[in-house]
Design an enzyme around this catalytic site. Structure first.
Site, PDB file in Angstrom:
ATOM      1  N   ALA A  48       0.355 -10.715  -8.037  1.00 13.97           N
ATOM      2  CA  ALA A  48      -0.346 -11.418  -6.951  1.00 13.97           C
ATOM      3  C   ALA A  48       0.198 -10.972  -5.607  1.00 13.97           C
ATOM      4  CB  ALA A  48      -0.184 -12.929  -7.128  1.00 13.97           C
ATOM      5  N   THR A  98       5.216  -0.588  -8.025  1.00 13.11           N
ATOM      6  CA  THR A  98       5.693   0.656  -8.647  1.00 13.11           C
ATOM      7  C   THR A  98       6.615   1.365  -7.652  1.00 13.11           C
ATOM      8  OG1 THR A  98       3.643   1.674  -7.827  1.00 13.11           O
ATOM      9  CG2 THR A  98       3.691   1.043 -10.147  1.00 13.11           C
ATOM     10  N   THR A 125      -3.026  11.973  -3.990  1.00 13.41           N
ATOM     11  CA  THR A 125      -3.484  13.017  -3.066  1.00 13.41           C
ATOM     12  C   THR A 125      -3.994  12.402  -1.764  1.00 13.41           C
ATOM     13  OG1 THR A 125      -4.183  14.247  -5.021  1.00 13.41           O
ATOM     14  CG2 THR A 125      -4.965  15.068  -2.906  1.00 13.41           C
ATOM     15  N   VAL A 165       6.109   6.376  16.280  1.00 15.05           N
ATOM     16  CA  VAL A 165       7.540   6.421  15.961  1.00 15.05           C
ATOM     17  C   VAL A 165       7.766   6.820  14.494  1.00 15.05           C
ATOM     18  CG1 VAL A 165       7.414   3.916  15.649  1.00 15.05           C
ATOM     19  CG2 VAL A 165       9.639   4.954  15.953  1.00 15.05           C
ATOM     20  N   CYS A 215       3.881   2.440   0.785  1.00 20.00           N
ATOM     21  CA  CYS A 215       3.322   3.443  -0.124  1.00 20.00           C
ATOM     22  C   CYS A 215       3.432   4.912   0.269  1.00 20.00           C
ATOM     23  CB  CYS A 215       1.873   3.110  -0.413  1.00 20.00           C
ATOM     24  SG  CYS A 215       1.753   1.593  -1.365  1.00 20.00           S
ATOM     25  N   GLN A 230       5.584   6.918   1.751  1.00 21.27           N
ATOM     26  CA  GLN A 230       6.804   7.622   1.351  1.00 21.27           C
ATOM     27  C   GLN A 230       6.978   7.604  -0.168  1.00 21.27           C
ATOM     28  OE1 GLN A 230      10.346   7.334   3.680  1.00 21.27           O
ATOM     29  NE2 GLN A 230      11.576   6.891   1.899  1.00 21.27           N
ATOM     30  N   LYS A 231       6.796   6.434  -0.746  1.00 26.17           N
ATOM     31  CA  LYS A 231       6.988   6.297  -2.197  1.00 26.17           C
ATOM     32  C   LYS A 231       6.036   7.225  -2.969  1.00 26.17           C
ATOM     33  CE  LYS A 231       4.634   2.483  -3.966  1.00 26.17           C
ATOM     34  NZ  LYS A 231       3.565   2.959  -4.856  1.00 26.17           N
ATOM     35  N   ARG A 241       7.704  -3.524   4.905  1.00 25.80           N
ATOM     36  CA  ARG A 241       8.315  -2.543   4.012  1.00 25.80           C
ATOM     37  C   ARG A 241       8.309  -1.144   4.642  1.00 25.80           C
ATOM     38  NH1 ARG A 241       5.196  -4.042  -1.517  1.00 25.80           N
ATOM     39  NH2 ARG A 241       3.518  -4.395  -0.026  1.00 25.80           N
TER      40      ARG A 241
HETATM   41  N1  LIG Z   1       0.265  -2.585  -0.422  1.00 30.25           N
HETATM   42  C1  LIG Z   1      -0.796  -1.821  -0.296  1.00 30.25           C
HETATM   43  O1  LIG Z   1      -1.437  -1.786   0.750  1.00 30.25           O
HETATM   44  C2  LIG Z   1      -1.285  -0.991  -1.430  1.00 30.25           C
HETATM   45  C3  LIG Z   1      -0.564  -0.899  -2.616  1.00 30.25           C
HETATM   46  N2  LIG Z   1      -1.048  -0.133  -3.650  1.00 30.25           N
HETATM   47  C4  LIG Z   1      -0.333  -0.096  -4.930  1.00 30.25           C
HETATM   48  O2  LIG Z   1      -0.556  -1.338  -5.607  1.00 30.25           O
HETATM   49  C5  LIG Z   1       0.599  -1.709  -6.379  1.00 30.25           C
HETATM   50  C6  LIG Z   1       1.036  -3.101  -5.972  1.00 30.25           C
HETATM   51  O3  LIG Z   1       1.417  -3.085  -4.616  1.00 30.25           O
HETATM   52  P1  LIG Z   1       1.651  -4.417  -3.787  1.00 30.25           P
HETATM   53  O4  LIG Z   1       0.577  -5.378  -4.094  1.00 30.25           O
HETATM   54  O5  LIG Z   1       1.876  -3.998  -2.392  1.00 30.25           O
HETATM   55  O6  LIG Z   1       3.023  -4.924  -4.447  1.00 30.25           O
HETATM   56  P2  LIG Z   1       3.711  -6.350  -4.327  1.00 30.25           P
HETATM   57  O7  LIG Z   1       5.153  -6.141  -4.546  1.00 30.25           O
HETATM   58  O8  LIG Z   1       3.231  -7.039  -3.091  1.00 30.25           O
HETATM   59  O9  LIG Z   1       3.109  -7.185  -5.576  1.00 30.25           O
HETATM   60  C7  LIG Z   1       3.405  -6.906  -6.891  1.00 30.25           C
HETATM   61  C8  LIG Z   1       3.566  -8.235  -7.636  1.00 30.25           C
HETATM   62  O10 LIG Z   1       3.661  -7.992  -9.026  1.00 30.25           O
HETATM   63  C9  LIG Z   1       4.509  -8.977  -9.608  1.00 30.25           C
HETATM   64  N3  LIG Z   1       4.977  -8.541 -10.918  1.00 30.25           N
HETATM   65  C10 LIG Z   1       5.774  -7.487 -11.225  1.00 30.25           C
HETATM   66  N4  LIG Z   1       5.934  -7.391 -12.566  1.00 30.25           N
HETATM   67  C11 LIG Z   1       5.226  -8.404 -13.124  1.00 30.25           C
HETATM   68  C12 LIG Z   1       4.979  -8.813 -14.469  1.00 30.25           C
HETATM   69  N5  LIG Z   1       5.505  -8.149 -15.513  1.00 30.25           N
HETATM   70  N6  LIG Z   1       4.198  -9.894 -14.683  1.00 30.25           N
HETATM   71  C13 LIG Z   1       3.673 -10.573 -13.636  1.00 30.25           C
HETATM   72  N7  LIG Z   1       3.853 -10.208 -12.344  1.00 30.25           N
HETATM   73  C14 LIG Z   1       4.617  -9.140 -12.090  1.00 30.25           C
HETATM   74  C15 LIG Z   1       5.603  -9.137  -8.586  1.00 30.25           C
HETATM   75  O11 LIG Z   1       6.269 -10.384  -8.738  1.00 30.25           O
HETATM   76  C16 LIG Z   1       4.817  -9.029  -7.264  1.00 30.25           C
HETATM   77  O12 LIG Z   1       4.452 -10.305  -6.754  1.00 30.25           O
HETATM   78  C17 LIG Z   1       1.625  -0.603  -6.137  1.00 30.25           C
HETATM   79  O13 LIG Z   1       1.535   0.327  -7.169  1.00 30.25           O
HETATM   80  C18 LIG Z   1       1.170   0.023  -4.833  1.00 30.25           C
HETATM   81  O14 LIG Z   1       1.542   1.367  -4.745  1.00 30.25           O
HETATM   82  C19 LIG Z   1      -2.232   0.520  -3.562  1.00 30.25           C
HETATM   83  C20 LIG Z   1      -2.990   0.445  -2.425  1.00 30.25           C
HETATM   84  C21 LIG Z   1      -2.580  -0.320  -1.276  1.00 30.25           C
HETATM   85  O1  LIG Z   2      -1.704   3.096  -0.995  1.00 27.79           O
HETATM   86  C1  LIG Z   2      -1.513   2.371  -0.047  1.00 27.79           C
HETATM   87  O2  LIG Z   2      -0.592   1.550   0.037  1.00 27.79           O
HETATM   88  C2  LIG Z   2      -2.361   2.448   1.178  1.00 27.79           C
HETATM   89  O3  LIG Z   2      -1.606   3.222   2.145  1.00 27.79           O
HETATM   90  C3  LIG Z   2      -2.208   3.346   3.415  1.00 27.79           C
HETATM   91  O4  LIG Z   2      -2.429   2.059   3.985  1.00 27.79           O
HETATM   92  P1  LIG Z   2      -1.286   1.264   4.765  1.00 27.79           P
HETATM   93  O5  LIG Z   2       0.042   1.850   4.451  1.00 27.79           O
HETATM   94  O6  LIG Z   2      -1.513  -0.171   4.484  1.00 27.79           O
HETATM   95  O7  LIG Z   2      -1.613   1.456   6.315  1.00 27.79           O
HETATM   96  P2  LIG Z   2      -2.041   2.736   7.186  1.00 27.79           P
HETATM   97  O8  LIG Z   2      -3.074   2.304   8.134  1.00 27.79           O
HETATM   98  O9  LIG Z   2      -2.352   3.910   6.363  1.00 27.79           O
HETATM   99  O10 LIG Z   2      -0.731   3.022   8.023  1.00 27.79           O
HETATM  100  C4  LIG Z   2       0.452   3.524   7.414  1.00 27.79           C
HETATM  101  C5  LIG Z   2       1.465   3.861   8.498  1.00 27.79           C
HETATM  102  O11 LIG Z   2       1.049   4.978   9.253  1.00 27.79           O
HETATM  103  C6  LIG Z   2       1.064   4.679  10.635  1.00 27.79           C
HETATM  104  N1  LIG Z   2       0.001   5.454  11.304  1.00 27.79           N
HETATM  105  C7  LIG Z   2      -1.275   5.391  10.859  1.00 27.79           C
HETATM  106  C8  LIG Z   2      -2.262   6.133  11.455  1.00 27.79           C
HETATM  107  C9  LIG Z   2      -1.953   6.969  12.534  1.00 27.79           C
HETATM  108  O12 LIG Z   2      -2.812   7.679  13.123  1.00 27.79           O
HETATM  109  N2  LIG Z   2      -0.672   7.017  12.961  1.00 27.79           N
HETATM  110  C10 LIG Z   2       0.325   6.282  12.368  1.00 27.79           C
HETATM  111  O13 LIG Z   2       1.485   6.377  12.790  1.00 27.79           O
HETATM  112  C11 LIG Z   2       0.862   3.169  10.691  1.00 27.79           C
HETATM  113  O14 LIG Z   2       1.314   2.627  11.899  1.00 27.79           O
HETATM  114  C12 LIG Z   2       1.681   2.721   9.503  1.00 27.79           C
HETATM  115  O15 LIG Z   2       3.038   2.626   9.828  1.00 27.79           O
HETATM  116  C13 LIG Z   2      -3.576   4.007   3.259  1.00 27.79           C
HETATM  117  O16 LIG Z   2      -4.222   4.056   4.534  1.00 27.79           O
HETATM  118  C14 LIG Z   2      -4.449   3.235   2.273  1.00 27.79           C
HETATM  119  O17 LIG Z   2      -5.662   3.922   2.066  1.00 27.79           O
HETATM  120  C15 LIG Z   2      -3.690   3.113   0.942  1.00 27.79           C
HETATM  121  O18 LIG Z   2      -4.440   2.344   0.031  1.00 27.79           O
END
Ligand SMILES: NC(=O)C1=CN([C@@H]2O[C@H](COP(=O)(O)OP(=O)(O)OC[C@H]3O[C@@H](n4cnc5c(N)ncnc54)[C@H](O)[C@@H]3O)[C@@H](O)[C@H]2O)C=CC1
Ligand SMILES: O=C(O)[C@H]1O[C@H](OP(=O)(O)OP(=O)(O)OC[C@H]2O[C@@H](n3ccc(=O)[nH]c3=O)[C@H](O)[C@@H]2O)[C@H](O)[C@@H](O)[C@@H]1O
Length: 463
Positions: free
Chosen positions: A11, A93, A223, A271, A277, A279-280, A347
């Site tokens: 969640a 992850t 990618t 900056v 995400c 970097q990871k 993060r």
């Molecule tokens: N944050 C973002 O903008 C984006 C993230 N992603 C990907 O989505 C995935 C999730 O990212 P976030 O939502 O940001 O992570 P998050 O850390 O906010 O949420 C993950 C949740 O999963 C829960 N969890 C972990 N293991 C569990 C288990 N075995 N059973 C039940 N709950 C469990 C944790 O307690 C945590 O609340 C990652 O792989 C990330 O790379 C993809 C696109 C955008």
């Molecule tokens: O996999 C993910 O987690 C997500 O990662 C990014 O989304 P997010 O990290 O939430 O935000 P972004 O808008 O991409 O910004 C990332 C970082 O780059 C910076 N940024 C962005 C755009 C830019 O022109 N310059 C710049 O410095 C932002 O300030 C921020 O620190 C991608 O944009 C999403 O498509 C993807 O789903």
């Protein structure tokens, strides 16, 4: 197959908003989001939807509409798995912090735990959807765990990566550029793909729903993030060259962005990028390339991270140098701590690293961020393990009032591009500061001419 029950494990920033939108758009489907984190689930269930654990514009309204109707948040993971026809895995992850692949590979322990739990609980056939960002071929591992249960239950694994960006999550979910679904070419695989396509078809037009094989889908997510981050590192590399040559990076970005082949988005020098995400996922990509012996491919993508680290360090070094080579006991005010505007997520925010550098130089850092608490700021710094929590506490000052934060500061550094910063009374801020009053704009959002007319010494990125 008609889908009536969906469950999502995790969640967090992805699971919460994604499922809220599915529930809003598909009132006929019961959506249950589960998590092991009781505190998080309690917050999602808070009577006042303004208190849900994730701040995203528009999200609390959607939760208010759907929660209790067909959207549920619970800690009862097993029940939700048992009832659902489709199970989304949306757990974290992170980069591994131990063992083989430490500091590079994705830590898949949470994913594996989910797969094992599904295998244990499931009594009927299920579609399992990878929503988390995963290394290419993870679906194979999940399938192997699920198929080893020996209880005759059939599992189909789909990859359905999420492309939302924080701060615009609701908008991105309501009108996505595309929905990507990867699945098996078998008849059963195609049936599973269709079931998920049908869910999204409730609000996404068919030409935006792309179906591929599982490996293409998994790799497309890594990618996409690598390409986006690479654009930022490219423009940031140019920003340093601009500073040396008298060119202005904003003008350069505009000039190249008008070329339709290049496009104007993601060319904002800063900056340095942050967020959980970019970097990871690039480190993960580098690790995968290395594990196949593709060293040139790995080195190519690693450079994106190297450039980003350089940009963050360059920003803090410049502050020290400009403030006459010492910031010891000087007050430096950070406007912004979140990794971007309109989110409370911090993060990998550049602010953490810049603060860490400046505290090493004995600076006193005052932080104002409209959505980030003192507790979070201290825990971010603590995570770096550079010094003790007590030492960090002595170096970080926070206030609810931005003007108070800027009072008596030697310099202001803009770390997040919150809109409100632009509209502050900069004359009032100037009057309360030490002179000369410096502004280091790490986001290029402030009006240079206006600030210089007030009397500030103003420095932006790349000009
Ligand atoms: N944050 C973002 O903008 C984006 C993230 N992603 C990907 O989505 C995935 C999730 O990212 P976030 O939502 O940001 O992570 P998050 O850390 O906010 O949420 C993950 C949740 O999963 C829960 N969890 C972990 N293991 C569990 C288990 N075995 N059973 C039940 N709950 C469990 C944790 O307690 C945590 O609340 C990652 O792989 C990330 O790379 C993809 C696109 C955008
Ligand atoms: O996999 C993910 O987690 C997500 O990662 C990014 O989304 P997010 O990290 O939430 O935000 P972004 O808008 O991409 O910004 C990332 C970082 O780059 C910076 N940024 C962005 C755009 C830019 O022109 N310059 C710049 O410095 C932002 O300030 C921020 O620190 C991608 O944009 C999403 O498509 C993807 O789903």
């Amino acid at each position: 197959m008609e889908i009536t029950k969906i469950c999502c494990i995790g969640a967090g920033y992805v699971g919460g908003p994604t499922m809220a939108v599915i529930a809003q758009k598909c009132p006929q489907i019961q959506v249950t989001v589960v998590d092991l984190n009781t505190e998080r689930i309690l917050a999602w269930n808070d009577k006042n939807t303004e208190n849900i654990p994730i701040y995203e514009p528009g999200l609390s309204e959607i939760v208010a509409e759907a929660r209790g109707r067909n959207l549920f948040f619970s800690t009862d993971v097993e029940k939700a798995i048992d009832e659902a026809q489709i199970i989304f895995i949306s757990v974290n992850t992170p980069t591994k912090t131990y063992g083989k692949g430490k500091g590079m590979a994705a830590d898949l322990k949470y994913i594996e735990l989910c797969a094992r739990q599904i295998a244990k609980v499931a009594k009927g056939d299920k579609i399992v959807v990878e929503k988390s960002t995963l290394p290419v071929r993870t679906a194979e591992a999940i399938k192997s765990i699920l198929d080893s249960t020996g209880n005759g239950v059939q599992f189909q694994i789909l990859s359905n990566p999420e492309f939302l960006a924080e701060g615009t999550a609701v908008q991105d979910l309501l009108s996505p550029d595309r929905i990507l679904i990867g699945g098996d070419y078998s008849v059963e695989g195609q049936k599973a793909i269709k079931a998920l396509v049908d869910v999204y078809s409730n609000w996404v037009s068919p030409e935006k729903i792309l179906t591929t094989n599982v490996w293409s889908s998994e790799l497309s997510k890594l990618t996409a993030n690598a390409f986006l981050a690479q654009r930022i590192s490219s423009i940031n590399a140019m920003s340093e060259l601009c500073e040396k040559t008298g060119a202005d990076v904003n003008e350069v970005a505009r000039a190249i962005g008008m070329d339709s082949r290049i496009g104007s988005k993601f060319l904002k020098a800063s900056v340095g990028f942050g967020g959980s995400c970019f970097q990871k996922d690039i480190l993960n990509l580098v690790y995968i390339a290395k594990s196949y012996g593709l060293n040139e491919v790995a080195d190519y993508w690693e450079q994106v991270i190297i450039m980003n680290d350089h940009q963050k360090r360059r920003f803090s070094n410049n502050i020290v140098q400009t403030l006459y080579n010492t910031v010891a006991d000087k007050k430096i005010t950070f406007l912004g701590w979140a990794f971007k505007k309109d989110t409370n997520d911090t993060r990998e925010s550049a602010a953490i690293y810049v603060a860490d550098d400046l505290i090493n130089e004995h600076a006193k850092i005052a932080v104002f961020d409209p959505k980030v608490s003192r507790k979070k700021i201290l825990s971010d710094l603590d995570y770096l393990e550079t010094r003790t929590l007590e030492e960090n506490e002595k170096s970080i000052f926070t206030s609810e009032d931005p003007y108070l934060s800027c009072e008596k500061a030697h310099a202001i550094a803009v770390l997040t591009e919150w809109d409100e910063f632009v509209h502050y009374d900069w004359q009032k801020i100037y009057d309360g500061m030490q002179k000369p009053a410096f502004v280091f704009d790490g986001r290029n959002i402030l009006d240079k001419t206006k600030l210089e007319a007030i009397g500030f010494v103003y420095q932006a990125i790349g000009s």
